[in-house]
Design an enzyme around this catalytic site. Structure first.
Site, PDB file in Angstrom:
ATOM      1  N   LEU A 222       0.823  -1.213   0.000  1.00 30.69           N
ATOM      2  CA  LEU A 222       0.000   0.000   0.000  1.00 30.69           C
ATOM      3  C   LEU A 222       0.851   1.253   0.000  1.00 30.69           C
ATOM      4  O   LEU A 222       0.513   2.249  -0.628  1.00 30.69           O
ATOM      5  CB  LEU A 222      -0.922   0.008   1.218  1.00 30.69           C
ATOM      6  CG  LEU A 222      -2.190  -0.840   1.142  1.00 30.69           C
ATOM      7  CD1 LEU A 222      -2.957  -0.739   2.442  1.00 30.69           C
ATOM      8  CD2 LEU A 222      -3.067  -0.400  -0.013  1.00 30.69           C
ATOM      9  N   GLY A 223       1.925   1.256   0.738  1.00 31.16           N
ATOM     10  CA  GLY A 223       2.786   2.428   0.826  1.00 31.16           C
ATOM     11  C   GLY A 223       4.058   2.088   1.553  1.00 31.16           C
ATOM     12  O   GLY A 223       4.133   1.103   2.297  1.00 31.16           O
TER      13      GLY A 223
ATOM     14  N   GLY B 136       7.527   4.056   3.553  1.00 31.60           N
ATOM     15  CA  GLY B 136       8.150   5.263   4.070  1.00 31.60           C
ATOM     16  C   GLY B 136       9.543   4.986   4.569  1.00 31.60           C
ATOM     17  O   GLY B 136      10.171   3.961   4.246  1.00 31.60           O
ATOM     18  N   GLY B 137      10.032   5.914   5.395  1.00 30.62           N
ATOM     19  CA  GLY B 137      11.399   5.784   5.875  1.00 30.62           C
ATOM     20  C   GLY B 137      11.595   4.636   6.841  1.00 30.62           C
ATOM     21  O   GLY B 137      12.696   4.100   6.967  1.00 30.62           O
ATOM     22  N   MET B 138      10.527   4.214   7.543  1.00 29.51           N
ATOM     23  CA  MET B 138      10.653   3.148   8.532  1.00 29.51           C
ATOM     24  C   MET B 138      10.313   1.776   7.969  1.00 29.51           C
ATOM     25  O   MET B 138      10.817   0.770   8.452  1.00 29.51           O
ATOM     26  CB  MET B 138       9.759   3.436   9.736  1.00 29.51           C
ATOM     27  CG  MET B 138      10.239   4.571  10.601  1.00 29.51           C
ATOM     28  SD  MET B 138      11.857   4.243  11.315  1.00 29.51           S
ATOM     29  CE  MET B 138      11.507   2.772  12.255  1.00 29.51           C
TER      30      MET B 138
ATOM     31  N   ASP C  66       2.200  13.279  17.500  1.00 28.60           N
ATOM     32  CA  ASP C  66       2.566  13.351  16.085  1.00 28.60           C
ATOM     33  C   ASP C  66       1.315  13.527  15.232  1.00 28.60           C
ATOM     34  O   ASP C  66       1.166  12.880  14.192  1.00 28.60           O
ATOM     35  CB  ASP C  66       3.328  12.090  15.661  1.00 28.60           C
ATOM     36  CG  ASP C  66       4.017  12.265  14.300  1.00 28.60           C
ATOM     37  OD1 ASP C  66       4.261  13.429  13.913  1.00 28.60           O
ATOM     38  OD2 ASP C  66       4.277  11.249  13.640  1.00 28.60           O
TER      39      ASP C  66
END
Length: 495
Positions: free
Chosen positions: A49-50, A52-54, A166
């Site tokens: 789905l996606g 990121g950096g992690m 956050d």
């Protein structure tokens, strides 16, 4: 009304199905897993789905339940102890919260090679950041209808001692449930702090900023350690400001200048951009106070003020269809079904303890007309119990005797009535002669002649005789009248 358009990944922003690599954050590290891999013995990876950096978020099939879930995996090169602790913090924080506005967490574990993963509900919808990228900004009424459920979710987290820290548009998903209702969902508790009486736990990743810089509170920007729920009040105010105006209250060309602006600068009022009014800005401005003591002390208080502003302008419901009046302004009603029954055992123990510690006192005389009162479920002494039993038995016998007398009197009345002759029938007269004579019938009328009018002439006729052995029922003669024809129905009327 906002309509969700695509399925997005919880906690990794609005990349969607087509973009699963973030070149600015992921570098050239390849994805360590492929579709069809089995995670935890029961989650089969379907598609990304996606990313990121992690790590990455996958659509996975739970083979045990035959249902799709969202599975977040930490990247192989970032699967450190700190990353695993951060993911575990997110899992525990979300699992403590059963609010409909917070994404549900189903499972947490490690893959066969030791990478941590998190299993969540699969959301269908669109992130708030994607909506703002397309619409730039929302009407103040629509913005409040959309973000008031987020305030309710954060307030529920604060009651459990969890601070998000956050909040940003990427972490607010506008999902669609099975009934078609839009429900805002709060995502990514990865850097949440769980406040406890004995210890405050929080996890940070070396080399990364705690939270998004654009949404940092002044205490976060100054690096203070004692971050509490009022930092979410600040971040929520920034989010509301951006949703209404289309821009953030603090902006700068670089990180250091941004931190200085957050700590020292005063933002422009929202109504200076032609949206909202001074009353709405006063609510948001209080949430953006530099000192925590000058802000709203809870998101519940701020939500009440925002709901009152929305109601005054004709907005009765939030985006989920819930009444703002009942959710924010009406006093909480006591739930009758949750009232606990009386603790009978506690009453008995309290009475026993009181009798044991109290000095002996002669019991007062008990009169038959006024039995001593006792707590329900608490046993009386032997004398009271016997006397109460006798009184209750005597009352029951009196009631039964009265009922028997009434039954005997009713039966005697009907028996006497059946034995007596009927006074309406004289003795020696046959019953046939006592029948009611038939009513005289209307006299027949002659057939009208062509020259006659529509009114017929009445002709007297002799009354028919009736004997006791046979009856004759004459046929009634109807009076004929000239009938008028009904007008024709118009052709343009359909029945």
């Amino acid at each position: 009304m906002l309509e969700p358009q695509r399925r997005s990944s919880p906690g990794l922003g609005p990349q969607g199905d087509s973009a699963f690599v973030d070149p600015e954050r992921s570098g050239s590290t390849p994805i360590a897993y492929a579709p069809g891999d089995l995670i935890g013995g029961k989650y089969q990876l379907q598609r990304v789905l996606g990313q990121g950096g992690m790590g990455a978020v996958w659509v996975a099939r739970n083979l045990s339940l035959d249902a799709d879930v969202a599975l977040k995996l930490i990247r192989r090169d970032r699967a450190t102890e700190e990353a695993a602790a951060r993911l575990l913090t997110e899992a525990r924080a979300a699992a403590k919260l059963g609010h409909p506005g917070i994404v549900r967490v189903f499972d947490f574990g490690q893959t066969e090679v030791g990478d941590p993963y998190l299993v969540m509900e699969l959301l269908t919808g669109e992130s708030l950041s994607a909506i703002l990228a397309r619409k730039k900004r929302l009407d103040p009424g629509v913005a409040l209808q959309t973000l008031l459920p987020v305030a309710a979710a954060l307030a529920a987290a604060h009651l459990k001692g969890i601070v998000h820290r956050d909040l940003k548009p990427d972490n607010v998903m506008l999902t669609t449930d099975e009934s078609g209702k839009i429900v805002p969902k709060l995502l990514d508790f990865g850097i949440a702090r769980v406040l406890r009486n004995d210890v405050e736990r929080h996890v940070t990743i070396a080399g990364e900023v705690l939270g998004s810089p654009d949404y940092m509170s002044p205490e976060q920007a100054r690096g203070e350690a004692n971050i509490d729920h009022r930092t979410d009040v600040w971040t929520y105010s920034v989010l509301l400001y951006e949703t209404i105006t289309g821009r953030r209250p603090f902006d700068a060309p670089n990180y250091n200048a941004l931190i200085a602006a957050i700590v020292a600068n005063t933002p422009m009022p929202t109504h200076a951009f032609g949206t909202g009014d001074a009353a709405l800005w006063a609510i948001i401005e209080r949430g953006l106070a530099k000192e925590r003591g000058a802000r709203w002390q809870s998101l519940r208080d701020m939500g009440v003020a925002l709901a009152g502003w929305a109601l005054e302008r004709g907005n009765q419901q939030d985006i989920s269809g819930l009444s703002l009046q009942s959710e924010w302004l009406a006093p909480k009603m006591r739930r009758l079904l949750t009232v606990q029954p009386a603790d009978v055992a506690g009453f008995a123990a309290a009475r026993a303890a009181a009798l044991a510690t109290a000095p002996p006192v002669a019991p007062p005389p008990v009169t038959p007309s006024a039995p001593a009162l006792a707590l329900p479920g608490v046993a009386r002494d032997a004398n009271d119990a016997a006397e109460w039993k006798n009184q209750r038995g005597g009352s029951n016998r009196k009631v039964m005797f009265a009922v028997g007398v009434v039954v005997v009197l009713v039966a005697a009345f009907f028996l006497v009535r059946a034995l007596l002759p009927d006074p309406a029938t004289p003795p020696g007269v046959p019953a046939a002669q006592t029948e009611a004579q038939p009513a005289p019938l209307p006299a027949p009328t002659p057939t009208p002649t062509p020259s006659s009018t529509s009114v017929a002439t009445d002709v007297p006729q002799a009354r028919p005789t009736t004997t006791a052995t046979a009856k004759t029922t004459p046929t009634p003669v109807r009076t004929t009248q000239t009938q008028k024809k009904a007008p024709p129905v118009p052709k343009n009327i359909q029945f």
